[in-house]
Write a protein that holds these residues in place. Structure first.
Motif, PDB file in Angstrom:
ATOM      1  N   MET A   1       0.709  -0.940   0.238  1.00  0.00           N
ATOM      2  CA  MET A   1       0.022  -0.005  -0.155  1.00  0.00           C
ATOM      3  C   MET A   1       0.570   0.871   0.366  1.00  0.00           C
ATOM      4  O   MET A   1       1.724   1.232   1.304  1.00  0.00           O
ATOM      5  CB  MET A   1      -1.093  -0.062   1.131  1.00  0.00           C
ATOM      6  N   ASP A   2       0.657   2.128  -0.903  1.00  0.00           N
ATOM      7  CA  ASP A   2       0.829   3.304  -0.863  1.00  0.00           C
ATOM      8  C   ASP A   2       1.126   4.456   0.584  1.00  0.00           C
ATOM      9  O   ASP A   2       0.158   4.615   0.973  1.00  0.00           O
ATOM     10  CB  ASP A   2       0.974   4.694  -2.036  1.00  0.00           C
ATOM     11  N   SER A   3       2.381   5.017   1.141  1.00  0.00           N
ATOM     12  CA  SER A   3       1.794   6.161   1.585  1.00  0.00           C
ATOM     13  C   SER A   3       1.300   6.811   1.241  1.00  0.00           C
ATOM     14  O   SER A   3       1.274   7.793  -0.013  1.00  0.00           O
ATOM     15  CB  SER A   3       3.622   5.950   2.379  1.00  0.00           C
ATOM     16  N   VAL A   4       1.054   7.630   2.350  1.00  0.00           N
ATOM     17  CA  VAL A   4       0.424   9.241   2.174  1.00  0.00           C
ATOM     18  C   VAL A   4       1.202   9.860   1.401  1.00  0.00           C
ATOM     19  O   VAL A   4       0.212  10.991   0.453  1.00  0.00           O
ATOM     20  CB  VAL A   4       0.417  10.075   4.134  1.00  0.00           C
ATOM     21  N   ILE A   5       2.888   9.865   2.184  1.00  0.00           N
ATOM     22  CA  ILE A   5       3.317  10.443   0.577  1.00  0.00           C
ATOM     23  C   ILE A   5       3.171  10.567  -0.431  1.00  0.00           C
ATOM     24  O   ILE A   5       2.919  10.975  -2.143  1.00  0.00           O
ATOM     25  CB  ILE A   5       4.587  11.068   1.323  1.00  0.00           C
ATOM     26  N   ASP A   6       3.231   9.342  -0.713  1.00  0.00           N
ATOM     27  CA  ASP A   6       2.413   9.099  -2.101  1.00  0.00           C
ATOM     28  C   ASP A   6       1.898   9.244  -2.778  1.00  0.00           C
ATOM     29  O   ASP A   6       1.650   9.184  -3.815  1.00  0.00           O
ATOM     30  CB  ASP A   6       2.993   6.714  -2.443  1.00  0.00           C
ATOM     31  N   GLN A   7       0.717   9.034  -1.684  1.00  0.00           N
ATOM     32  CA  GLN A   7      -0.734   8.891  -1.995  1.00  0.00           C
ATOM     33  C   GLN A   7      -0.382  10.653  -2.656  1.00  0.00           C
ATOM     34  O   GLN A   7      -1.459  10.737  -4.142  1.00  0.00           O
ATOM     35  CB  GLN A   7      -1.647   8.631  -1.246  1.00  0.00           C
ATOM     36  N   HIS A   8       0.418  11.614  -1.874  1.00  0.00           N
ATOM     37  CA  HIS A   8      -0.098  12.977  -1.968  1.00  0.00           C
ATOM     38  C   HIS A   8       0.281  12.992  -3.112  1.00  0.00           C
ATOM     39  O   HIS A   8      -0.095  13.803  -4.846  1.00  0.00           O
ATOM     40  CB  HIS A   8       0.580  13.939  -1.336  1.00  0.00           C
ATOM     41  N   LEU A   9       2.149  12.407  -4.207  1.00  0.00           N
ATOM     42  CA  LEU A   9       2.318  12.767  -4.878  1.00  0.00           C
ATOM     43  C   LEU A   9       1.438  11.974  -6.427  1.00  0.00           C
ATOM     44  O   LEU A   9       2.197  12.915  -7.669  1.00  0.00           O
ATOM     45  CB  LEU A   9       3.873  11.933  -4.862  1.00  0.00           C
ATOM     46  N   ASN A  10       0.936  11.374  -6.459  1.00  0.00           N
ATOM     47  CA  ASN A  10       0.337  10.233  -7.361  1.00  0.00           C
ATOM     48  C   ASN A  10      -0.790  11.413  -7.918  1.00  0.00           C
ATOM     49  O   ASN A  10      -1.467  11.797  -8.252  1.00  0.00           O
ATOM     50  CB  ASN A  10      -0.256   9.349  -7.368  1.00  0.00           C
ATOM     51  N   ASP A  11      -1.649  12.476  -6.873  1.00  0.00           N
ATOM     52  CA  ASP A  11      -1.634  13.318  -7.121  1.00  0.00           C
ATOM     53  C   ASP A  11      -2.503  14.497  -7.552  1.00  0.00           C
ATOM     54  O   ASP A  11      -2.568  14.761  -8.208  1.00  0.00           O
ATOM     55  CB  ASP A  11      -2.957  13.413  -5.709  1.00  0.00           C
ATOM     56  N   ILE A  12      -0.830  14.402  -6.834  1.00  0.00           N
ATOM     57  CA  ILE A  12      -0.520  15.767  -7.955  1.00  0.00           C
ATOM     58  C   ILE A  12       0.286  15.357  -9.853  1.00  0.00           C
ATOM     59  O   ILE A  12      -0.028  16.405 -10.566  1.00  0.00           O
ATOM     60  CB  ILE A  12       1.097  16.326  -7.573  1.00  0.00           C
ATOM     61  N   ARG A  13       0.379  14.515  -9.770  1.00  0.00           N
ATOM     62  CA  ARG A  13       1.087  14.133 -11.219  1.00  0.00           C
ATOM     63  C   ARG A  13      -0.114  14.281 -11.460  1.00  0.00           C
ATOM     64  O   ARG A  13       0.135  14.000 -13.547  1.00  0.00           O
ATOM     65  CB  ARG A  13       1.592  12.271 -11.232  1.00  0.00           C
TER      66      ARG A  13
ATOM     67  N   SER B   1      10.840  10.343  -2.089  1.00  0.00           N
ATOM     68  CA  SER B   1       9.389  10.495  -2.432  1.00  0.00           C
ATOM     69  C   SER B   1       9.201  11.888  -0.842  1.00  0.00           C
ATOM     70  O   SER B   1       9.160  12.790  -0.753  1.00  0.00           O
ATOM     71  CB  SER B   1       8.606   9.220  -1.506  1.00  0.00           C
ATOM     72  N   ALA B   2      10.217  11.805  -0.128  1.00  0.00           N
ATOM     73  CA  ALA B   2      10.574  13.222   0.681  1.00  0.00           C
ATOM     74  C   ALA B   2      10.867  14.095   0.351  1.00  0.00           C
ATOM     75  O   ALA B   2      10.587  15.642   0.948  1.00  0.00           O
ATOM     76  CB  ALA B   2      11.639  12.538   2.600  1.00  0.00           C
ATOM     77  N   PHE B   3      11.775  13.600  -0.597  1.00  0.00           N
ATOM     78  CA  PHE B   3      12.492  14.865  -1.185  1.00  0.00           C
ATOM     79  C   PHE B   3      11.487  15.711  -2.434  1.00  0.00           C
ATOM     80  O   PHE B   3      11.263  16.709  -2.015  1.00  0.00           O
ATOM     81  CB  PHE B   3      13.736  15.131  -2.126  1.00  0.00           C
ATOM     82  N   LEU B   4      10.826  14.519  -2.723  1.00  0.00           N
ATOM     83  CA  LEU B   4       9.698  15.401  -3.837  1.00  0.00           C
ATOM     84  C   LEU B   4       8.805  16.483  -3.248  1.00  0.00           C
ATOM     85  O   LEU B   4       8.291  17.001  -3.275  1.00  0.00           O
ATOM     86  CB  LEU B   4       8.599  14.506  -4.904  1.00  0.00           C
ATOM     87  N   LEU B   5       8.181  15.973  -2.479  1.00  0.00           N
ATOM     88  CA  LEU B   5       7.124  16.146  -1.284  1.00  0.00           C
ATOM     89  C   LEU B   5       7.156  17.610  -0.594  1.00  0.00           C
ATOM     90  O   LEU B   5       7.183  18.944  -0.900  1.00  0.00           O
ATOM     91  CB  LEU B   5       6.493  15.746  -0.254  1.00  0.00           C
ATOM     92  N   ARG B   6       9.160  17.652  -0.295  1.00  0.00           N
ATOM     93  CA  ARG B   6       9.550  19.051  -0.249  1.00  0.00           C
ATOM     94  C   ARG B   6       9.692  20.147  -0.706  1.00  0.00           C
ATOM     95  O   ARG B   6       9.093  20.727  -0.218  1.00  0.00           O
ATOM     96  CB  ARG B   6      10.935  18.879   0.660  1.00  0.00           C
TER      97      ARG B   6
END
Length: 320
Positions: free
Chosen positions: A1-13, A230-235
């Motif tokens: 299952m994707d982390s909350v960070i990855d879920q956010h990044l997928n939404d942005i993409r 993922s941490a870098f991209l969210l930052r």
């Protein structure tokens, strides 16, 4: 299952609303400036590729930033570094003080005014208005710009550095005392006329609505080295979104803001998320950020810390 960070990044993409040039500006200010201000173009392309930005988009945006005077090229054989120009570095350092500052501004109850006392062509007047807007000044009509705490000499120096030196002789900087009278308009009336705080407040609330669930999810998840990218991209995205809000924020003293100002909550939320992302995102840069000679640019030990522990705005936010 994707982390909350990855879920956010997928939404942005999936939204595909990111502007490459603006995002590169955010990345330079947050990640490149503290490591010397330069990066190999190939490294920049690889860092942004996971956000759906291909080589053509990044190259086009970088070349535009060079043309606009933000960046300059430094050639090493067949490779090129892109570094901040002197003016670009000054802009980034000014922006960094606003983004990562921890002190709530105070007010001496005197207004700083810049009056237009000469004839300026409409196109140049609009350029002047925009330049002062980015410095936090509000406008009272077409002839008067106002700010509660700006350094007027520095404001004029910035206008000159931005290519408007010839117009300085048409401008008069003044200090005006706040003389209270029950029959006259008050400071709240002036603020309402000079700045659109209601629109800005709505955007701050939207920022909180977007990132608060993300922080709540991060508190309940374990993160390890595999999350570094993922941490870098969210930052980058976090600072990008927050920076765009601050560009429109005059950063008024608390006594001039409406009660419950959401900008304080947005800042503390940004700080909490950023500090959770710091270590893994820096690890990602250590492994993937390169100069043209393939060296890793090290963090500058003289750079001030991002989002210091001692934060007076936390007290302000708790009080509203």
């Amino acid at each position: 299952m994707d982390s909350v960070i990855d879920q956010h990044l997928n939404d942005i993409r999936q939204q595909k609303t990111l502007q490459t040039g603006s995002l590169i500006v955010s990345l330079f200010g947050d990640a490149v400036l503290p490591r010397g201000g330069g990066i190999w173009l190939g490294s920049l392309i690889r860092l942004l590729e996971p956000l759906g930005m291909n080589e053509r988009l990044v190259r086009t945006a970088v070349f535009r930033l060079v043309k606009e005077g933000w960046l300059e090229t430094e050639t090493h054989g067949r490779r090129s570094n892109y570094r901040l120009t002197a003016s670009g570095r000054r802009r980034f350092e000014d922006a960094s003080r606003h983004i990562y500052a921890s002190n709530a501004p105070t007010w001496d109850r005197r207004w700083r005014l810049i009056l237009v006392v000469g004839d300026i062509e409409p196109k140049d007047r609009e350029q002047l208005r925009r330049a002062l807007f980015w410095q936090g000044f509000g406008a009272l009509g077409n002839q008067c710009f106002v700010h509660p705490g700006a350094d007027l000499a520095a404001a004029l120096d910035t206008l000159a550095a931005d290519g408007m030196e010839e117009h300085l002789k048409q401008l008069m900087p003044l200090m005006a005392a706040d003389i209270r009278s029950g029959l006259a308009a008050g400071n709240a009336d002036l603020v309402a006329r000079a700045w659109d705080l209601s629109g800005l407040a709505g955007d701050y609330r939207a920022f909180v609505d977007t990132y608060r669930p993300l922080l709540d999810g991060m508190r309940h998840e374990r993160h390890d080295e595999r999350m570094a990218e993922s941490a870098f991209l969210l930052r980058v995205l976090l600072i990008h979104d927050y920076r765009r809000l601050l560009l429109r924020d005059p950063e008024l003293p608390d006594v001039l803001l409406p009660a419950g100002w959401p900008g304080h909550e947005a800042r503390l939320l940004c700080k909490d998320i950023y500090r959770r992302l710091w270590a893994p995102s820096e690890s990602h840069l250590d492994h993937h950020m390169r100069l043209a000679d393939d060296t890793v640019p090290a963090p500058d030990p003289h750079m001030p810390p991002r989002f210091a522990d001692d934060d007076s705005l936390r007290t302000v936010a708790a009080a509203v």
